[in-house]
Design an enzyme around this catalytic site. Structure first.
Site, PDB file in Angstrom:
ATOM      1  N   GLY A 184      73.039 -29.250  -7.432  1.00 46.57           N
ATOM      2  CA  GLY A 184      72.854 -28.176  -6.213  1.00 46.57           C
ATOM      3  C   GLY A 184      74.322 -27.761  -6.136  1.00 46.57           C
ATOM      4  O   GLY A 184      75.164 -27.779  -6.916  1.00 46.57           O
ATOM      5  N   ARG A 185      74.518 -27.587  -4.943  1.00 44.99           N
ATOM      6  CA  ARG A 185      76.032 -26.959  -4.590  1.00 44.99           C
ATOM      7  C   ARG A 185      76.952 -27.894  -4.957  1.00 44.99           C
ATOM      8  O   ARG A 185      77.999 -27.355  -5.676  1.00 44.99           O
ATOM      9  CB  ARG A 185      76.067 -26.698  -2.995  1.00 44.99           C
ATOM     10  CG  ARG A 185      75.301 -25.654  -2.527  1.00 44.99           C
ATOM     11  CD  ARG A 185      75.702 -25.279  -0.926  1.00 44.99           C
ATOM     12  NE  ARG A 185      74.964 -24.140  -0.333  1.00 44.99           N
ATOM     13  CZ  ARG A 185      73.923 -24.734   0.208  1.00 44.99           C
ATOM     14  NH1 ARG A 185      73.288 -25.760   0.211  1.00 44.99           N
ATOM     15  NH2 ARG A 185      73.324 -23.849   0.995  1.00 44.99           N
ATOM     16  N   ILE A 186      76.866 -29.174  -4.658  1.00 39.97           N
ATOM     17  CA  ILE A 186      78.239 -30.055  -4.728  1.00 39.97           C
ATOM     18  C   ILE A 186      78.225 -30.602  -6.190  1.00 39.97           C
ATOM     19  O   ILE A 186      79.558 -30.483  -6.772  1.00 39.97           O
ATOM     20  CB  ILE A 186      77.932 -31.441  -3.783  1.00 39.97           C
ATOM     21  CG1 ILE A 186      78.052 -30.995  -2.497  1.00 39.97           C
ATOM     22  CG2 ILE A 186      79.077 -32.530  -4.310  1.00 39.97           C
ATOM     23  CD1 ILE A 186      77.744 -31.958  -1.467  1.00 39.97           C
TER      24      ILE A 186
ATOM     25  N   SER B 141      76.546 -39.527  -2.657  1.00 38.77           N
ATOM     26  CA  SER B 141      75.470 -38.835  -2.075  1.00 38.77           C
ATOM     27  C   SER B 141      74.921 -39.532  -1.083  1.00 38.77           C
ATOM     28  O   SER B 141      75.578 -39.234   0.196  1.00 38.77           O
ATOM     29  CB  SER B 141      74.463 -38.554  -3.282  1.00 38.77           C
ATOM     30  OG  SER B 141      74.032 -39.910  -3.966  1.00 38.77           O
ATOM     31  N   ARG B 142      74.048 -40.458  -1.150  1.00 33.68           N
ATOM     32  CA  ARG B 142      73.529 -41.351  -0.208  1.00 33.68           C
ATOM     33  C   ARG B 142      73.415 -42.754  -0.914  1.00 33.68           C
ATOM     34  O   ARG B 142      73.155 -42.995  -1.957  1.00 33.68           O
ATOM     35  CB  ARG B 142      71.968 -41.029   0.236  1.00 33.68           C
ATOM     36  CG  ARG B 142      72.214 -39.894   1.322  1.00 33.68           C
ATOM     37  CD  ARG B 142      72.864 -40.291   2.768  1.00 33.68           C
ATOM     38  NE  ARG B 142      73.033 -39.266   3.833  1.00 33.68           N
ATOM     39  CZ  ARG B 142      73.846 -38.249   3.667  1.00 33.68           C
ATOM     40  NH1 ARG B 142      74.696 -38.502   2.929  1.00 33.68           N
ATOM     41  NH2 ARG B 142      73.899 -37.313   4.486  1.00 33.68           N
TER      42      ARG B 142
ATOM     43  N   GLU C 172      75.231 -49.508   5.019  1.00 34.73           N
ATOM     44  CA  GLU C 172      76.238 -48.776   5.495  1.00 34.73           C
ATOM     45  C   GLU C 172      76.396 -49.039   7.123  1.00 34.73           C
ATOM     46  O   GLU C 172      75.497 -48.725   7.993  1.00 34.73           O
ATOM     47  CB  GLU C 172      76.174 -47.252   5.217  1.00 34.73           C
ATOM     48  CG  GLU C 172      77.442 -46.561   4.641  1.00 34.73           C
ATOM     49  CD  GLU C 172      77.105 -45.191   4.198  1.00 34.73           C
ATOM     50  OE1 GLU C 172      77.091 -44.454   5.123  1.00 34.73           O
ATOM     51  OE2 GLU C 172      76.910 -44.914   3.137  1.00 34.73           O
TER      52      GLU C 172
ATOM     53  N   HIS D   2      82.498 -43.667   3.231  1.00 36.40           N
ATOM     54  CA  HIS D   2      81.513 -42.396   3.519  1.00 36.40           C
ATOM     55  C   HIS D   2      82.675 -41.256   4.167  1.00 36.40           C
ATOM     56  O   HIS D   2      82.338 -40.820   5.146  1.00 36.40           O
ATOM     57  CB  HIS D   2      80.351 -42.721   4.381  1.00 36.40           C
ATOM     58  CG  HIS D   2      79.314 -41.776   4.474  1.00 36.40           C
ATOM     59  ND1 HIS D   2      78.098 -41.748   4.579  1.00 36.40           N
ATOM     60  CD2 HIS D   2      79.428 -40.491   4.149  1.00 36.40           C
ATOM     61  CE1 HIS D   2      77.282 -40.937   4.559  1.00 36.40           C
ATOM     62  NE2 HIS D   2      78.301 -39.972   4.255  1.00 36.40           N
TER      63      HIS D   2
ATOM     64  N   ALA E 227      83.685 -38.321   1.947  1.00 34.38           N
ATOM     65  CA  ALA E 227      83.886 -37.506   1.077  1.00 34.38           C
ATOM     66  C   ALA E 227      83.955 -36.048   2.035  1.00 34.38           C
ATOM     67  O   ALA E 227      84.711 -35.180   1.067  1.00 34.38           O
ATOM     68  CB  ALA E 227      82.519 -37.463   0.111  1.00 34.38           C
TER      69      ALA E 227
HETATM   70  C1  DGY Z   1      76.713 -35.344   4.503  1.00 38.34           C
HETATM   71  O1  DGY Z   1      77.293 -34.190   5.028  1.00 38.34           O
HETATM   72  O2  DGY Z   1      75.576 -35.510   4.561  1.00 38.34           O
HETATM   73  C2  DGY Z   1      77.858 -36.255   4.598  1.00 38.34           C
HETATM   74  O3  DGY Z   1      77.367 -37.486   4.196  1.00 38.34           O
HETATM   75  C3  DGY Z   1      78.643 -36.607   5.807  1.00 38.34           C
HETATM   76  O4  DGY Z   1      79.560 -35.530   5.732  1.00 38.34           O
END
Ligand code: DGY
Length: 332
Positions: free
Chosen positions: A160-162, A242-243, A272, A291, A293
């Site tokens: 995707g975008r990232i 991501s997660r 987390e 977390h 990023a």
């Molecule tokens: C998000 O935007 O989903 C990040 O994990 C927190 O910035």
């Protein structure tokens, strides 16, 4: 004295003024000012009677919370692009609009993923420890050798975008880029990014570095597990921004400890926050950051601004600038 008829909102944490200022001007806002998230019982108490809620990834929005908020609730604005903390279907059933911060954090998050890749590849945390421990006594030909990043193969899971922004950065390092995604990018996009679509197995088995950029869903939960690590090269390195629950933490520990894969760089973990005595923190080949990023000053400001715009639009029954469940609009 005239009564304040502005809508009532609960903001689950202090966010930059880019968001708090417009919210403060246009609503009766109650803001949770602690460093940590509101405990569940406090959250449920504070949302009661609210017209809007501005949540963080740490605040679970489910039927229980929506019941406690009440039928006047119009909007949940998440201060994140990810929204796995929100039961979107439950919000949609009740006509509650859900917003996120898509778009504004793409490049900053990609920068951070690439920084993790570079740090684990070049063993920067180990090298820094070496210096701090007073072990740097000579220039040493065989010290802390590492693989090259340039011309290596990068596997991007989730394009995707990232994921695409990460590819853009990798291109500058002359990397060979594979990606795995349900939907293919267009031929023009593939050519622009120098990326080729491949099966998950090919990405796992051919990549020197793998970076994960998928949403957390039942399908992606623990998708990086013992079986996936077994398919990777023993020299391969994993990045996750991501997660946390996309990676099985026990399987990752075993893979890193037993040399199934070489290293990992994690912005997100399961659980987390990661407890300080967690076994992953005992490994020299696992770099973990909390977390962060999307955490540049400018991006957090933009996230605050769009989260506020989403909140205020939802309160006015207007389309949200970044809308997760636009079907709510069609229901009206
Ligand atoms: C998000 O935007 O989903 C990040 O994990 C927190 O910035």
């Amino acid at each position: 004295m005239t009564a304040d008829t502005r809508p009532r909102v609960f903001v689950c944490r202090i966010i930059p003024d880019d968001g708090l200022t417009p919210i403060g001007a246009q609503t009766r806002a109650e803001i949770w000012e602690d460093d940590g998230p509101p405990p569940r019982d406090e959250l449920l108490r504070r949302v009661a009677g609210a017209d809007g809620v501005l949540t963080m990834v740490t605040d679970r929005v489910d039927d229980e919370l929506l019941d406690r908020a009440g039928p006047q609730l119009r909007v949940v604005s998440n201060y994140a692009v990810g929204f796995d903390n929100i039961d979107v279907a439950a919000c949609t059933r009740r006509g509650v609009a859900v917003g996120n911060t898509a778009g504004v954090l793409t490049e900053t998050t990609a920068d951070a993923a690439f920084a993790l890749l570079m740090a684990v590849a070049r063993r920067l945390p180990e090298a820094y420890d070496y210096v701090r421990q007073g072990k740097w006594l000579n220039w040493t030909p065989m010290l802390l050798l590492s693989p090259d990043i340039h011309h290596a193969t990068l596997g991007i899971i989730g394009f995707g975008r990232i994921g695409r922004e990460v590819a853009k950065r990798a291109r500058g390092f002359d990397m060979n880029i594979l990606y795995h995604n349900t939907h293919p990018a267009s031929p023009e996009e593939e050519a622009r990014l120098g990326a080729r679509r491949a099966s998950l197995d090919e990405v796992l088995s051919q990549s020197d570095f793998i970076t994960v950029h998928v949403n957390l869903t039942p399908e992606t939960h623990h998708m990086m597990n013992k079986a996936s690590f077994a398919k990777m090269k023993p020299t391969a390195m994993l990045v996750n921004a991501s997660r946390g629950p996309v990676v099985d933490p026990d399987d990752l520990y075993d893979a890193l400890k037993n040399g199934v894969i070489a290293a990992a760089g994690l912005d997100v973990t399961e659980p987390e926050p990661l407890p300080v005595d967690h076994k992953l923190l005992t490994l020299p080949n696992c770099l973990i950051v909390p977390h962060i990023a999307s955490g540049s000053v400018a991006t957090r400001g933009k996230m605050a601004s769009i989260a506020a715009q989403n909140l205020l639009a939802g309160l006015k029954h207007e389309p949200l600038p970044s809308w997760v469940n636009p079907e709510v609009w069609r229901q009206r």
